[in-house]
Design a protein around this motif. Structure first.
Motif: not given
Ligand code: HEM
Length: 353
Positions: A54-57, A67-69, A72-76, A187-190
């Motif tokens: 939920i936090l990642l969403v 998506a990639y950026n 990348d933003y979340i990780t670094y 959609a399937t994942h979340v």
């Protein structure tokens, strides 16, 4: 405080069921055997996945451009983003390990036997859905690893006789991987998988409460099967301590090893070696020995046989015997599967380096 509880209770009548839930008597041998914490730990790891998911969403952008950026933003960059993503990333592997160990525990204790067939069946479905979580989540960072593994994974689904092309198209939302694929996987994942897993867990736990724990298999445990201790605090506290240990381990791993992110997905790269998540590696490796027309043996026949036999197990093994050392067939079959999975995972890892 007491008056507040009383006020709520007079309007909801919840205190009775809550008290009954926590006072539920559990046989003493369960509290003494750490193998019985594996189901609770699987539940805790699922809860951690839901919270971190939920936090990642809040920061994840489910578009092929963003998506990639966003990952990348979340990780670094995002404060503590590395921690939330790390717990979610490594927690997924932990959940696969825990659910497998929990399944083996119930298998060797013959807990699938009458009247716990539905408990076992919901478990098998949960295992399948947990693997589906892994498969759909892998694509979401939209990096090279996720892109190419999904491309191969959806191609493998295409080897189903007659309906293959149709299945691949449904999974991808078109002929090739693109925005429609990412939207479907997201959609399937979340939405779809968390709802289905939560409902199945509710049935699983209800069944457990309805039948109580399966009879023990050792003489020592049998001697304690007439003694009971309440679910709270004994079992709850044990599971919570184990859960805290799991969380500490996930935090530590996330700290020393940031959740990986490869280069952005590049559909034109011709020399990228597709690599699935470690728990699909044995399957990937087995496929190499069955090229061309033989491929459906691995992609269809063997998975169908394994899941089919797991679903049918409680209806095939109906004897009274529960001790694995007196049940050579079920014990040897499980050892055979474990050895095959370990050997082919090792071979695949050796090949990938
Ligand atoms: C999200 C996945 C799952 C959760 C949260 C979960 C949770 C639990 C919990 C808390 C228990 C009681 C404690 C214990 O025995 O460890 C339990 C029991 C049980 N589970 Fe699961 N489980 C899951 C998946 C599975 C799977 C994959 C199987 C087998 C295919 C399975 C089969 C059983 C059986 C047969 C019992 C009854 C055990 C007994 O009576 O001794 N479960 N589960």
């Amino acid at each position: 405080m007491n008056r507040t509880f009383q006020w709520i209770d007079e309007r909801t009548g919840l205190s009775g069921p809550i008290r009954a839930f926590f006072n539920y008597p559990v046989p003493k041998y369960v509290h003494r055997n750490f193998l019985y914490t594996l189901g609770g730990l699987t539940l805790i790891s699922f809860s951690l996945q839901v919270i971190t998911g939920i936090l990642l969403v809040f920061y994840y952008d489910p578009s092929t451009e963003g998506a990639y950026n966003s990952v990348d933003y979340i990780t670094y960059i995002l404060p503590l983003g590395w921690l939330v993503r790390g717990i979610h990333h490594y927690g997924a592997s932990a959940m696969v390990i825990l659910i497998s160990l929990h399944m083996l525990r119930t298998y060797y204790y013959s807990a699938y036997k009458k009247p716990r067939e539905i408990n076992w069946l919901t478990g098998v479905l949960l295992l399948f859905l947990v693997l589906a979580f892994g498969f759909t989540g892998y694509l979401l960072p939209w990096d090279q690893k996720g892109y190419w593994a999904t491309k191969v994974g959806t191609e493998i689904a295409g080897s189903v006789p007659m309906m293959g092309a149709y299945i691949t198209k449904i999974m991808r939302g078109g002929a090739d991987l693109g925005q429609a694929t990412l939207t479907r996987f997201y959609a399937t994942h979340v939405m779809l998988l968390p709802t289905a897993v939560a409902l199945l867990i509710a049935v699983h736990i209800f069944q457990l409460r309805f039948h109580g724990m399966a009879p023990p298999i050792t003489e020592r445990a049998k001697a304690q099967s007439k003694k009971f201790l309440p679910f709270f605090p004994y079992w709850v506290v044990t599971d919570l301590i184990a859960g805290l240990g799991l969380l500490a381990l996930l935090v530590y791993i996330s700290y020393i090893n940031r959740a990986p992110l490869e280069f952005p997905a590049d559909p034109t790269s011709s020399n990228y070696l597709p690599r699935p998540e470690w728990y699909f590696l044995f399957f990937f490796q087995l496929l190499k020995y069955f090229p061309g027309k033989l491929e459906p043996v691995i992609t269809i026949a063997i998975p169908l046989f394994i899941f089919g036999s797991m679903l049918l197990l409680p209806f095939i093994d109906t004897s009274e015997e529960r001790r694995p050392w007196h049940k050579p067939v079920t014990t040897l079959v499980s050892i055979f599967y474990i050895v095959v999975i370990l050997v082919f995972t090792y071979l695949a890892m050796a090949e990938f380096g």
